[in-house]
Design an enzyme around this catalytic site. Structure first.
Site, PDB file in Angstrom:
ATOM      1  CD  GLU A 402      -2.771   1.363   2.372  1.00 32.63           C
ATOM      2  OE1 GLU A 402      -3.544   2.347   2.434  1.00 32.63           O
ATOM      3  OE2 GLU A 402      -2.740   0.470   3.242  1.00 32.63           O
ATOM      4  CG  ASN A 457      -5.449   5.116   0.468  1.00 30.77           C
ATOM      5  OD1 ASN A 457      -6.332   4.501   1.039  1.00 30.77           O
ATOM      6  ND2 ASN A 457      -4.150   4.888   0.691  1.00 30.77           N
ATOM      7  CD  GLU A 489      -6.333   0.523   0.274  1.00 31.55           C
ATOM      8  OE1 GLU A 489      -6.480   1.368   1.194  1.00 31.55           O
ATOM      9  OE2 GLU A 489      -5.546  -0.435   0.339  1.00 31.55           O
ATOM     10  CG  ASP A 519      -9.115   2.245   3.567  1.00 33.62           C
ATOM     11  OD1 ASP A 519      -8.987   1.325   4.377  1.00 33.62           O
ATOM     12  OD2 ASP A 519      -8.302   3.185   3.460  1.00 33.62           O
ATOM     13  CD  GLU A 576      -6.503   0.250   7.110  1.00 28.73           C
ATOM     14  OE1 GLU A 576      -5.505   0.504   6.412  1.00 28.73           O
ATOM     15  OE2 GLU A 576      -7.566   0.891   7.031  1.00 28.73           O
TER      16      GLU A 576
END
Length: 625
Positions: A402, A457, A489, A519, A576
């Site tokens: 990520e 993201n 995400e 997310d 996460e």
């Protein structure tokens, strides 16, 4: 009105000439003829009084039309009566008296024609009524100058009648021009009034619009030094979008009108208006101190919380309020500070009221400075990326990275997205930021070589920005990667901004080959229907759930339900923020295999992350339990 100014004067001429002739023939002509004069004078006086301008102005238009038509009919007969009376006196007069009759009839005729110049039909009948019988009488009596007098009388009458026609034509043109000018002035006034309403009145609520309330604030700020400045409040409805989406825009419009009315009856409100959407600006009495204005704001908050009825439904809303004492050079500086207080109030939630204070001023100036730095800086020079591994805990293998962006205002201190993303959104550079992050992630992680999935993201605006799927697909293609190696995400908050458009855009991302993860699922407002309706490949459970997994049975129950539902829908789950083995073990027990967090590894630059997690080192090096 022109006739009303002329007619009384004409009747005055008739009265004077009648009395003059009667006086001259008194004692010469039979008394029966002479006494007709007072009767004629009374009738003329009555008609003169009837046509006085003050009396005419009080009568309606239809009555005036009737009066004018009556004057046209009576004018010729009145002339014949006057001439007949004069002819009756003629045989009894001496040459001097007869010459007086010639003169009086001529003067009366000329006066009548000129007096009725604005009524040509009346003037024509008067001219014929005077000229024709008198000329025929002269010719019949054998007067030595009868032919000359008759010709002169007829000629002058024709000329006068022609002049009245010309004058009437010019008068009509002038009057039409005047009426046209009046109509245009009225239309201009109506148009100006409409423009003023459009410029200052909110078409939806009927109250002030943005321009009007800001102008009102500017007036207060322009007052002489020492004047009491009002309190500026920005009020924003919470739950308004839900009303629009659930009950329709008609319900939303009804809510805005009702809220506008409720604001107006709050004590201390001196002016208010809608800035746009569901946001209102309110000016409270400057005589209020901090406690008083807070009390007024609470009264407003309570008033807004009262239910609103619409088509049998009961709508309930509340609003956040930001307050600022309007002390600044311009309205924009005041709005900026009230908006800052409103933003803080919305973060607190539940219709909070926040007043802008000295500490907020310091924070605002810092934010403005940072915003200017962000807006002016070349992002590619002030941005760096760190990568956190995503582990498949079944075999301890790294399956993805990520990308986590860091931005520096000065090249020394680095900020996480939580600190600068709102600034990027405010400056309109989120799209540029996302494109840069994606291109650099692909260049640094090379998923076509490592086989790793890369996650980036998307900002809220990216999710609803039309054509963005094509934009980032072109970046991936140019880098030589496959869209399927990129996980996009998105947060629940991004989906809440415009759910319909967001769903369309997610489908567009999917059609381009990208994979999509939801997310922070489970943070705040969550809807399980999203798992069914949206094209999702994975959900990432919020770190707050992770923190409670090892100690809170409720958190484990909620997580287990989400995982089971996702599994039934064919959607993967990851978690996460894992910071301990106990949390990892609890997640594995619930069937979650994809994890990331400090327990497995901190974010690292690309070179270090790839060297440690690309499979070149044994899995035990990362502490998989």
């Amino acid at each position: 009105m022109s006739v009303s100014h002329r007619a009384p004067l004409l009747y005055l001429v008739v009265i004077f000439n009648t009395l003059l002739v009667a006086g001259c023939f008194l004692g010469t002509a039979p008394l029966a003829l002479v006494v007709l004069a007072p009767v004629m004078v009374l009738i003329a006086a009555k008609r003169a009084f009837h046509w006085l301008p003050d009396r005419v102005a009080q009568r309606p238009v239809e009555q005036l039309r009737t009066d004018l038509q009556g004057m046209q009919r009576l004018g010729g007969w009145a002339a014949l009566v006057f001439v007949a009376w004069s002819l009756g006196l003629y045989p009894y007069g001496d040459p001097g008296q007869r010459e007086l009759l010639h003169f009086v009839i001529a003067v009366t005729m000329f006066s009548a024609i000129l007096g009725m110049a604005n009524s040509p039909q009346t003037a024509l009948r008067l001219g014929v009524g005077f000229t024709l019988p008198w000329s025929l009488f002269l010719l019949a009596t054998g007067h030595p100058n009868a032919v000359a007098i008759a010709l002169a009388q007829v000629f002058i009458t024709v000329i006068l009648l022609a002049m009245t026609q010309i004058q009437h034509r010019d008068f009509v043109r002038l009057e039409l021009s005047r009426q046209l000018l009046v109509r245009r002035e009225r239309q201009t006034a109506e148009l100006a009034s409409a423009h003023y309403r459009q410029a200052t009145v909110d078409h939806l609520t009927g109250g002030r619009n943005r321009r009007a309330i800001i102008a009102c604030l500017d007036e207060h700020l322009a007052a002489p030094d020492g004047s009491v400045r009002p309190w500026l409040a920005l009020f924003d409805l919470d739950g308004f979008k839900h009303v629009n989406d659930t009950y329709g825009h008609a319900a939303g419009d009804h809510v805005l009108r009702t809220v506008n009315q409720r604001i107006g009856v709050i004590e201390g409100v001196t002016a208010h208006g809608r800035l746009g959407g569901d946001e209102f600006a309110i000016l409270f009495d400057g005589a209020f101190d901090a406690d008083a204005v807070n009390a007024a704001a609470r009264a407003l908050s309570h008033a807004i919380r009262e239910p609103i009825s619409f088509n049998g439904a009961t709508l309930r809303l509340f609003g956040s309020i930001g307050l600022f004492r309007a002390e600044g050079e311009t309205a924009s500086t005041c709005l900026e500070r009230a908006d800052s207080a409103l933003y803080k109030a919305k973060e607190l939630g539940d219709g909070a009221i926040v007043a802008f204070g000295p500490d907020d001023e310091v924070a605002l100036q810092q934010r403005i400075a940072v915003m200017r730095q962000f807006n002016d800086c070349p992002l590619e020079e002030r941005l760096r990326l760190l990568y956190q591994p995503i582990f498949d805990c079944r075999d301890g293998r790294v399956v993805g990275m990520e990308a986590l962006a860091r931005w520096s205002p000065d090249g020394t201190t680095w900020q996480a997205p939580g600190e600068f993303l709102a600034i990027a959104d405010a400056t309109g550079r989120t799209g540029e930021l996302t494109r840069l992050v994606l291109a650099r992630t692909l260049a640094e992680c090379r998923p076509w070589e490592t086989g790793l999935e890369v996650s980036i993201n998307l900002a809220a605006r990216d999710v609803v920005r039309e054509g963005f799927a094509e934009t980032i697909a072109a970046i991936v293609e140019q880098a030589g990667a496959a869209p399927s190696s990129v996980m996009l995400e998105v947060t629940e908050r991004a989906l809440q901004i415009d759910p319909k458009r967001a769903a369309v855009q997610l489908i567009a991302f999917r059609e381009k080959g990208f994979r999509i993860a939801l997310d922070d699922f489970g943070a705040g407002w969550s809807s399980l229907s999203q798992l069914r309706d949206l094209p999702l490949d994975r959900i990432k459970l919020d770190r707050q759930l992770v923190g409670a997994l090892s100690s809170d049975p409720g958190a484990r129950a909620v997580t287990g339900m989400i995982v089971a539902l996702a599994w039934q829908l064919g959607i993967g789950c990851s978690i996460e923020g894992v910071e301990s083995e106990a949390q990892a073990a609890a997640a594995r027990a619930l069937g979650i295999h994809l994890m990331q967090g400090y327990h497995f590894g901190r974010p690292e630059p690309a070179a270090e992350a790839l060297r440690v997690y690309s499979g070149l080192s044994p899995a035990s090096a990362v502490g998989i339990g």
